[in-house]
Design a protein around this motif. Structure first.
Motif, PDB file in Angstrom:
ATOM      1  N   ASP A  63       2.683  -1.149  -7.096  1.00  0.00           N
ATOM      2  CA  ASP A  63       3.507  -1.537  -5.954  1.00  0.00           C
ATOM      3  C   ASP A  63       2.722  -1.578  -4.641  1.00  0.00           C
ATOM      4  O   ASP A  63       3.318  -1.612  -3.571  1.00  0.00           O
ATOM      5  N   GLU A  95       5.138 -10.638  -4.368  1.00  0.00           N
ATOM      6  CA  GLU A  95       4.775 -10.565  -2.950  1.00  0.00           C
ATOM      7  C   GLU A  95       3.854 -11.702  -2.528  1.00  0.00           C
ATOM      8  O   GLU A  95       3.632 -11.900  -1.329  1.00  0.00           O
ATOM      9  N   GLN A 152       3.582  -4.040  -1.769  1.00  0.00           N
ATOM     10  CA  GLN A 152       4.881  -3.975  -1.110  1.00  0.00           C
ATOM     11  C   GLN A 152       4.805  -3.364   0.276  1.00  0.00           C
ATOM     12  O   GLN A 152       5.731  -3.510   1.078  1.00  0.00           O
ATOM     13  N   LYS A 181       3.119 -11.845   2.014  1.00  0.00           N
ATOM     14  CA  LYS A 181       3.826 -10.894   2.850  1.00  0.00           C
ATOM     15  C   LYS A 181       2.812  -9.961   3.513  1.00  0.00           C
ATOM     16  O   LYS A 181       1.762  -9.675   2.962  1.00  0.00           O
ATOM     17  N   ASN A 182       3.172  -9.507   4.712  1.00  0.00           N
ATOM     18  CA  ASN A 182       2.340  -8.539   5.451  1.00  0.00           C
ATOM     19  C   ASN A 182       0.981  -9.090   5.859  1.00  0.00           C
ATOM     20  O   ASN A 182       0.053  -8.324   6.111  1.00  0.00           O
TER      21      ASN A 182
END
Length: 227
Positions: free
Chosen positions: A119, A183, A122, A50-51
């Motif tokens: 986290d 993630e 995220q 992700k990202n």
């Protein structure tokens, strides 16, 4: 065998060395100058981040050389396998498994020493060298686990072990006794949901544009289409 990954862990390619704290344009040039190694096999797993569209050129460059090192290693092992007996394959399997476990454990140990927020994956990555290293380390762990499952798949008829892992996530958990961050998605490309199939169409045409749920294209597509 996996010499680049060893060098990233403990050698002059360690991302947090002062000599490797270069500006983005330097790593952009490194990335452009580094050709992707083509595997002589069909990869059975993909690693999705992700990202990823926010990752710096330094992170993308390390992704590239980690993948190249794994493909080079497996290409060599698989090419040489025709001349090996079952016993030789089984002996090599133990050595390869131990090496991969050692590297996964060492990357995880370095991650633990950074004391980053649990986290931090995220949100889009920040321009912080420790976070860049953490993302590189997580990528290395995931890629090493998929390499071991690729090895098992290739030599399955020669391996009599009853406790072989069935997924990279299982192998990571067995090695580290901890769950892998959600993630970072390690998936079998042959097992896709309709949503994932739809995303793949998007990512194959717009590799680093934001897609559904910010899940970006596979490592293979990423490596063949750098920005």
């Amino acid at each position: 065998m996996l010499d680049t990954i060893k060098n990233i862990l403990n050698g002059d390619q360690y991302p947090l060395l002062k000599s490797n704290l270069q500006e983005g344009h330097v790593y952009r040039q490194f990335l452009e100058d580094t050709t992707s190694i083509v595997p002589n096999f069909a990869p059975i797993y993909k690693v999705d981040f992700k990202n990823i569209e926010h990752h710096t050129y330094k992170v993308r460059y390390y992704f590239r050389i980690i993948t190249n090192d794994i493909y080079t290693t497996l290409n060599h092992i698989f090419t040489q396998s025709a001349n090996k007996s079952v016993l030789q394959v089984q002996y090599q399997h133990q050595n390869f498994k131990q090496l991969v476990e050692e590297y996964i454990y060492n990357f995880h140990s370095k991650l633990q020493s950074l004391h980053l927020p649990t986290d931090f994956l995220q949100a889009p990555p920040k321009e912080i060298e420790q976070e860049k290293f953490a993302i590189i380390a997580y990528y290395a762990i995931a890629s090493l686990a998929t390499a071991y499952l690729q090895y098992i798949n290739h030599f399955r008829r020669h391996l009599t072990n009853k406790d072989l892992p069935t997924t990279p996530q299982e192998f990571i958990f067995d090695t580290l006794q901890t769950e892998f961050p959600k993630e970072i998605i390690i998936k079998d490309p042959d097992v896709q949901t309709p949503t994932e199939n739809a995303q793949t169409v998007i990512y194959n045409t717009n590799n680093f544009n934001k897609g559904v749920d910010n899940v970006i294209t596979s490592v293979d597509t990423f490596n063949s289409n750098p920005k």
